[in-house]
Enzyme design. Sequence first.
Site, short mmCIF file in Angstrom:
data_model
loop_
_atom_site.label_atom_id
_atom_site.label_comp_id
_atom_site.label_asym_id
_atom_site.label_seq_id
_atom_site.Cartn_x
_atom_site.Cartn_y
_atom_site.Cartn_z
N ASN A 126 0.83 -1.21 0.00
CA ASN A 126 0.00 0.00 0.00
C ASN A 126 0.86 1.26 0.00
O ASN A 126 0.64 2.18 0.77
CB ASN A 126 -0.93 0.00 1.21
CG ASN A 126 -2.16 0.86 0.99
OD1 ASN A 126 -2.72 0.89 -0.10
ND2 ASN A 126 -2.58 1.56 2.01
N ARG A 131 8.29 6.57 -2.50
CA ARG A 131 8.31 6.57 -1.03
C ARG A 131 8.93 5.29 -0.47
O ARG A 131 9.56 5.30 0.59
CB ARG A 131 6.90 6.76 -0.46
CG ARG A 131 6.93 7.37 0.94
CD ARG A 131 5.57 7.81 1.40
NE ARG A 131 4.85 6.75 2.07
CZ ARG A 131 4.95 6.51 3.38
NH1 ARG A 131 5.74 7.24 4.14
NH2 ARG A 131 4.27 5.55 3.93
N ARG A 176 3.49 -0.49 8.99
CA ARG A 176 4.41 -1.57 8.62
C ARG A 176 5.49 -1.82 9.67
O ARG A 176 6.21 -2.81 9.59
CB ARG A 176 5.07 -1.26 7.28
CG ARG A 176 4.07 -0.90 6.18
CD ARG A 176 4.76 -0.25 5.00
NE ARG A 176 3.81 0.33 4.06
CZ ARG A 176 3.28 1.53 4.19
NH1 ARG A 176 3.60 2.30 5.22
NH2 ARG A 176 2.41 1.98 3.30
N LYS A 218 1.31 -11.65 -2.08
CA LYS A 218 2.02 -10.77 -3.01
C LYS A 218 3.45 -10.50 -2.57
O LYS A 218 4.39 -10.61 -3.36
CB LYS A 218 1.24 -9.46 -3.19
CG LYS A 218 1.72 -8.61 -4.34
CD LYS A 218 2.84 -7.70 -3.91
CE LYS A 218 3.40 -6.96 -5.10
NZ LYS A 218 4.51 -6.08 -4.69
N PRO A 235 3.91 -12.64 -8.77
CA PRO A 235 3.29 -11.65 -7.87
C PRO A 235 2.13 -10.93 -8.56
O PRO A 235 2.28 -10.50 -9.71
CB PRO A 235 4.42 -10.66 -7.57
CG PRO A 235 5.68 -11.33 -7.99
CD PRO A 235 5.30 -12.28 -9.10
N ASP A 237 -0.06 -7.71 -8.09
CA ASP A 237 -0.33 -6.45 -7.40
C ASP A 237 -1.42 -5.70 -8.17
O ASP A 237 -2.04 -6.26 -9.07
CB ASP A 237 0.96 -5.61 -7.33
CG ASP A 237 1.33 -5.04 -8.70
OD1 ASP A 237 1.12 -5.75 -9.69
OD2 ASP A 237 1.80 -3.91 -8.77
#
Length: 277
Positions: A126, A131, A176, A218, A235, A237
């Site tokens: 997310n 970033r 996280r 993922k 994966p 996403d």
Amino acid sequence: MTTTYADGRAVISGLSDTDINQIFDCGQCFRFDPSPRGGIEGIAGGHYAHFTQNAPDTLEIECERDDIPFWTRFLSLDVDYSAVKADISSRFGGDTIAAAIKAGAGIRILRQDAWETLISFIISQNNNIPRIKKLIAALSERCGERLGDELYAFPTPKAVCDLGEDGLFALKTGFRAGYIFDCASRVLDGRLDLEAAAKLDTPALLAKLCEVRGIGPKVASCAALFGFNRTEAFPIDVWVKRVLAKYYPDGLDIAKLGAYAGIAQQYLFYYERYNVK
DNA sequence: GGCCAGGAGTAAA
DNA sequence: TTTACTCATGGC
């Protein structure tokens, strides 16, 4: 493929299917960026390297002489990508995968450090790529070994663990922080033995990785693909979901995509994410 | 100011 | 087994 070394610089020639701009800008790694003096530079395995590619078949690597085998392996230069592409094409069919392979023709899946990819892709959830890079840089600067001016190695499990959940939260990792701490704790105390995990078959590896809080299908697939060299890991996403819905509305049987499904996934991701048409 | 980002945990249906 | 909500943060 031939390699020479002189004046702190390896020159590898005779390459095909290789484009460092695509390799380092296709979302598989987060610690390599364009250098102010041209080319691409970054850190992996505790070592700095600077890459320049002035011709499609030639790559120059500014690095230690002893690190040439490391970087060659890191870049997967030993892999025959024309054979990979042929295998993928034979299994998919259709115009989409052909266009995606053409768009990302110079992509190679890096062989990265398993521990680093686990933490990196936990951070990725997310989140957006700029970033993610900032957070990994901040984490490395905070507790990674200093390699030189402004250069820090990716931190060890112990170093990350010692930061504690509070220290990780202070780095703006948000929700996280607890996930990163759990992963570091498990690797440190052996509940997640990465060397043992590397010997598991891929389904067992994915299941093992998913024991970590904050690692789901993922993130586990990305770590398997980029950190455990499992090119069959696929994966899914938001971008790959988008591709599948857009070009394969009737569904795509991923189990039939074979040993290079993950590489196909990367072509598709690159194609859609960077809108390379 | 709401929406989105290389998701996953949780509760509810 | 799916679906909706939440989780920090920052760019747009």
